[in-house]
Design an enzyme around this catalytic site. Structure first.
Site, short mmCIF file in Angstrom:
data_model
loop_
_atom_site.label_atom_id
_atom_site.label_comp_id
_atom_site.label_asym_id
_atom_site.label_seq_id
_atom_site.Cartn_x
_atom_site.Cartn_y
_atom_site.Cartn_z
N HIS A 46 40.06 -16.73 -45.45
CA HIS A 46 41.14 -15.75 -45.19
C HIS A 46 42.37 -16.07 -46.05
O HIS A 46 42.99 -15.17 -46.63
CB HIS A 46 41.55 -15.77 -43.72
CG HIS A 46 40.57 -15.14 -42.79
ND1 HIS A 46 39.91 -13.97 -43.08
CD2 HIS A 46 40.16 -15.50 -41.54
CE1 HIS A 46 39.12 -13.64 -42.05
NE2 HIS A 46 39.25 -14.55 -41.11
N HIS A 91 36.35 -10.22 -43.20
CA HIS A 91 35.10 -10.61 -42.56
C HIS A 91 33.89 -10.04 -43.28
O HIS A 91 33.99 -9.08 -44.03
CB HIS A 91 35.13 -10.21 -41.08
CG HIS A 91 36.01 -11.11 -40.28
ND1 HIS A 91 36.75 -10.68 -39.21
CD2 HIS A 91 36.27 -12.45 -40.41
CE1 HIS A 91 37.43 -11.72 -38.71
NE2 HIS A 91 37.16 -12.79 -39.42
N HIS A 127 36.20 -21.20 -42.74
CA HIS A 127 36.40 -19.77 -42.48
C HIS A 127 37.85 -19.36 -42.72
O HIS A 127 38.13 -18.37 -43.41
CB HIS A 127 35.99 -19.48 -41.02
CG HIS A 127 36.18 -18.05 -40.59
ND1 HIS A 127 35.14 -17.14 -40.57
CD2 HIS A 127 37.27 -17.37 -40.15
CE1 HIS A 127 35.60 -15.97 -40.14
NE2 HIS A 127 36.89 -16.08 -39.88
N GLU A 128 38.79 -20.13 -42.17
CA GLU A 128 40.21 -19.76 -42.32
C GLU A 128 40.68 -19.88 -43.77
O GLU A 128 41.52 -19.08 -44.22
CB GLU A 128 41.08 -20.62 -41.40
CG GLU A 128 40.82 -20.40 -39.90
CD GLU A 128 40.98 -18.96 -39.44
OE1 GLU A 128 41.78 -18.22 -40.02
OE2 GLU A 128 40.27 -18.57 -38.49
N1 TQI Z 1 40.54 -16.05 -35.28
C1 TQI Z 1 40.34 -14.84 -35.96
C2 TQI Z 1 39.63 -15.10 -37.31
O1 TQI Z 1 40.07 -15.97 -38.06
C3 TQI Z 1 41.63 -14.12 -36.25
C4 TQI Z 1 41.35 -12.73 -36.71
C5 TQI Z 1 40.94 -11.71 -35.96
C6 TQI Z 1 41.39 -12.24 -38.04
N2 TQI Z 1 40.74 -10.60 -36.74
C7 TQI Z 1 41.00 -10.90 -38.00
C8 TQI Z 1 41.71 -12.82 -39.24
C9 TQI Z 1 40.91 -10.15 -39.15
C10 TQI Z 1 41.62 -12.06 -40.39
C11 TQI Z 1 41.21 -10.72 -40.35
O2 TQI Z 1 38.66 -14.42 -37.59
S1 TQI Z 1 39.37 -16.72 -34.36
C12 TQI Z 1 35.99 -17.48 -36.22
C13 TQI Z 1 34.66 -16.84 -36.29
C14 TQI Z 1 38.18 -17.41 -35.39
C15 TQI Z 1 36.95 -16.87 -35.46
O3 TQI Z 1 40.02 -17.79 -33.69
O4 TQI Z 1 38.77 -15.71 -33.56
C16 TQI Z 1 36.27 -18.61 -36.93
C17 TQI Z 1 38.49 -18.53 -36.10
F1 TQI Z 1 34.60 -16.00 -37.28
F2 TQI Z 1 33.69 -17.67 -36.50
F3 TQI Z 1 34.43 -16.21 -35.18
C18 TQI Z 1 37.53 -19.14 -36.87
CL1 TQI Z 1 35.08 -19.41 -37.86
ZN ZN Z 2 38.09 -14.55 -39.46
#
Ligand code: TQI
Ligand code: ZN
Ligand code: ZN
Length: 169
Positions: free
Chosen positions: A130, A136, A126-127
């Site tokens: 990004h 998303h 996922h990261e």
């Molecule tokens: N971290 C968020 C994410 O990576 C950080 C974030 C929030 C973000 N809003 C954003 C990044 C908008 C980019 C654009 O989405 S998290 C998931 C998921 C997270 C969440 O720690 O909440 C994953 C990290 F999508 F599955 F909920 C990894 Cl896989």
């Molecule tokens: Zn994300």
């Protein structure tokens, strides 16, 4: 459906072979490093990009590190669950993971006795999305869907992820 960051930032045309490095202080196991290699491969099989490990953290395009709490970029981590990791849009290459999570590597995560167990590869895939410029997705099966629950393992790109990344590269 997939989305991009505002302004659609991407790695520039001439940057298709990127390097990544792990924060030396973390002293990650080979098993943990292999998880990131596998996560990069999911993306490199569908776009004309390669990701190669380098030992020089300083010069790497993508810098991967586990940090706890406030770690100096204004986006403090928050202990178990909540924020798990964050990565910044291209061409920053900053990829940070919350060192307080109960990270689980490989195998069947659903059999973990730890209720807050988080699958490292699922978050890494996922990261990296990004890091490459994907925002998303509204498609629940996609890697870029903004919700994950503990003990979920989701490491294979959905059609929506592939279509999104192939629009960028
Ligand atoms: N971290 C968020 C994410 O990576 C950080 C974030 C929030 C973000 N809003 C954003 C990044 C908008 C980019 C654009 O989405 S998290 C998931 C998921 C997270 C969440 O720690 O909440 C994953 C990290 F999508 F599955 F909920 C990894 Cl896989
Ligand atoms: Zn994300
Ligand atoms: Zn950070």
């Amino acid at each position: 459906h997939y989305s991009f960051f505002p302004g659609t930032p991407v790695w520039p045309e001439g940057r298709r072979d990127l390097t990544f490095a792990f924060l030396p202080d973390n002293e990650l196991s080979d098993e943990a490093k292999a998880v990131f290699v596998s996560a990069f491969q999911k993306w490199s099989t569908v776009i004309p990009m390669t990701f190669t490990e380098t030992t020089s953290f300083y010069s790497a395009d993508i810098k991967i590190g586990f940090y706890v709490g406030d770690h100096g970029d204004g986006e403090a981590f928050d202990g178990v669950l909540g924020t798990l990791a964050h990565a910044f849009s291209p061409p920053s290459g900053m990829f940070h993971l919350d060192g307080d999570e109960n990270w689980v590597i490989g195998g069947d995560i659903t059999t973990s006795t730890v209720t807050s167990a988080i699958d490292l590869e699922s978050v890494a895939v996922h990261e990296i999305g990004h890091l490459l410029g994907l925002g998303h997705s509204s498609v629940e099966e996609s890697i870029m869907y903004p919700t994950i629950t503990s003990k979920t393992k989701k490491v294979d790109l959905a059609n929506d992820d592939v279509q999104g990344i192939q629009k960028l590269y």
